[in-house]
Design a protein around this motif. Structure first.
Motif, PDB file in Angstrom:
ATOM      1  N   LYS A  54       0.834  -1.200   0.000  1.00 39.56           N
ATOM      2  CA  LYS A  54       0.000   0.000   0.000  1.00 39.56           C
ATOM      3  C   LYS A  54       0.871   1.253   0.000  1.00 39.56           C
ATOM      4  O   LYS A  54       0.606   2.202  -0.751  1.00 39.56           O
ATOM      5  CB  LYS A  54      -0.921   0.018   1.228  1.00 39.56           C
TER       6      LYS A  54
ATOM      7  N   GLU B 183      -6.702   4.099   1.461  1.00 40.62           N
ATOM      8  CA  GLU B 183      -7.916   3.360   1.095  1.00 40.62           C
ATOM      9  C   GLU B 183      -7.912   3.031  -0.395  1.00 40.62           C
ATOM     10  O   GLU B 183      -8.268   1.919  -0.806  1.00 40.62           O
ATOM     11  CB  GLU B 183      -9.167   4.157   1.461  1.00 40.62           C
ATOM     12  N   ALA B 184      -7.522   4.003  -1.206  1.00 39.00           N
ATOM     13  CA  ALA B 184      -7.463   3.775  -2.655  1.00 39.00           C
ATOM     14  C   ALA B 184      -6.390   2.748  -2.998  1.00 39.00           C
ATOM     15  O   ALA B 184      -6.575   1.923  -3.902  1.00 39.00           O
ATOM     16  CB  ALA B 184      -7.200   5.086  -3.381  1.00 39.00           C
TER      17      ALA B 184
ATOM     18  N   PHE C 117      -5.430   0.232  -1.137  1.00 35.62           N
ATOM     19  CA  PHE C 117      -5.954  -1.099  -0.840  1.00 35.62           C
ATOM     20  C   PHE C 117      -6.984  -1.510  -1.889  1.00 35.62           C
ATOM     21  O   PHE C 117      -7.037  -2.676  -2.289  1.00 35.62           O
ATOM     22  CB  PHE C 117      -6.565  -1.180   0.559  1.00 35.62           C
ATOM     23  N   ALA C 118      -7.789  -0.556  -2.350  1.00 34.74           N
ATOM     24  CA  ALA C 118      -8.780  -0.855  -3.392  1.00 34.74           C
ATOM     25  C   ALA C 118      -8.087  -1.335  -4.663  1.00 34.74           C
ATOM     26  O   ALA C 118      -8.557  -2.269  -5.322  1.00 34.74           O
ATOM     27  CB  ALA C 118      -9.642   0.368  -3.670  1.00 34.74           C
ATOM     28  N   VAL C 119      -6.958  -0.708  -5.008  1.00 35.61           N
ATOM     29  CA  VAL C 119      -6.185  -1.138  -6.180  1.00 35.61           C
ATOM     30  C   VAL C 119      -5.734  -2.587  -5.997  1.00 35.61           C
ATOM     31  O   VAL C 119      -5.879  -3.412  -6.912  1.00 35.61           O
ATOM     32  CB  VAL C 119      -4.964  -0.211  -6.409  1.00 35.61           C
TER      33      VAL C 119
ATOM     34  N   ALA D 215      -7.033  -4.882  -4.022  1.00 36.73           N
ATOM     35  CA  ALA D 215      -8.190  -5.772  -3.984  1.00 36.73           C
ATOM     36  C   ALA D 215      -8.751  -6.013  -5.385  1.00 36.73           C
ATOM     37  O   ALA D 215      -9.085  -7.156  -5.738  1.00 36.73           O
ATOM     38  CB  ALA D 215      -9.267  -5.189  -3.073  1.00 36.73           C
ATOM     39  N   GLU D 216      -8.848  -4.958  -6.183  1.00 45.37           N
ATOM     40  CA  GLU D 216      -9.367  -5.115  -7.549  1.00 45.37           C
ATOM     41  C   GLU D 216      -8.447  -5.987  -8.395  1.00 45.37           C
ATOM     42  O   GLU D 216      -8.903  -6.860  -9.130  1.00 45.37           O
ATOM     43  CB  GLU D 216      -9.556  -3.744  -8.195  1.00 45.37           C
ATOM     44  N   GLN D 217      -7.151  -5.730  -8.305  1.00 47.88           N
ATOM     45  CA  GLN D 217      -6.178  -6.540  -9.053  1.00 47.88           C
ATOM     46  C   GLN D 217      -6.229  -7.992  -8.585  1.00 47.88           C
ATOM     47  O   GLN D 217      -6.157  -8.912  -9.388  1.00 47.88           O
ATOM     48  CB  GLN D 217      -4.771  -5.970  -8.857  1.00 47.88           C
ATOM     49  N   SER D 218      -6.384  -8.182  -7.292  1.00 48.93           N
ATOM     50  CA  SER D 218      -6.485  -9.521  -6.720  1.00 48.93           C
ATOM     51  C   SER D 218      -7.672 -10.268  -7.316  1.00 48.93           C
ATOM     52  O   SER D 218      -7.566 -11.439  -7.686  1.00 48.93           O
ATOM     53  CB  SER D 218      -6.633  -9.411  -5.196  1.00 48.93           C
ATOM     54  N   GLN D 219      -8.792  -9.595  -7.418  1.00 46.05           N
ATOM     55  CA  GLN D 219      -9.986 -10.234  -7.981  1.00 46.05           C
ATOM     56  C   GLN D 219      -9.808 -10.522  -9.469  1.00 46.05           C
ATOM     57  O   GLN D 219     -10.205 -11.584  -9.953  1.00 46.05           O
ATOM     58  CB  GLN D 219     -11.209  -9.366  -7.740  1.00 46.05           C
TER      59      GLN D 219
ATOM     60  N   VAL E 124      -4.806 -11.240  -1.953  1.00 51.74           N
ATOM     61  CA  VAL E 124      -4.213  -9.903  -1.809  1.00 51.74           C
ATOM     62  C   VAL E 124      -2.782 -10.015  -1.274  1.00 51.74           C
ATOM     63  O   VAL E 124      -1.888  -9.296  -1.737  1.00 51.74           O
ATOM     64  CB  VAL E 124      -5.083  -8.999  -0.904  1.00 51.74           C
TER      65      VAL E 124
END
Length: 88
Positions: free
Chosen positions: A40, A52-53, A55-57, A59-63, A69
């Motif tokens: 992060k 926060e953004a 972590f969102a990056v 999480a999205e890449q992880s999905q 993650v």
């Protein structure tokens, strides 16, 4: 009376198994937390985004990649270290 004892034993066994699973998950989370925080931080520095953004990056890449993650975070950290070492 016997049935009640068996039900109680089964209930206790299930809850004990759930507790063991949860404890294992928490231990794994503690092991990977530092790497996720490092990743992060790297994203925050490189992209100028909020925690926060960042972590969102992750999480999205992880999905998208169907990868945990923590695994993705380790790749981010390893890549940053390799680039830093290579630039010296």
């Amino acid at each position: 009376m016997f049935v009640t004892s068996v039900e109680a034993a089964v209930w206790n066994s299930r809850h004990a198994a759930e507790a063991r699973t949860e404890a294992a998950g928490l231990r794994e989370a503690m092991k990977t937390r530092g790497t996720i925080e490092q990743a992060k931080g790297i994203l925050i520095a490189l992209r100028g985004i909020s925690p926060e953004a960042a972590f969102a990056v992750l999480a999205e890449q992880s999905q998208r990649e169907n990868v945990r993650v923590a695994v993705l975070a380790a790749r981010v950290v390893n890549s940053a270290v390799s680039q830093a070492v290579g630039s010296h």
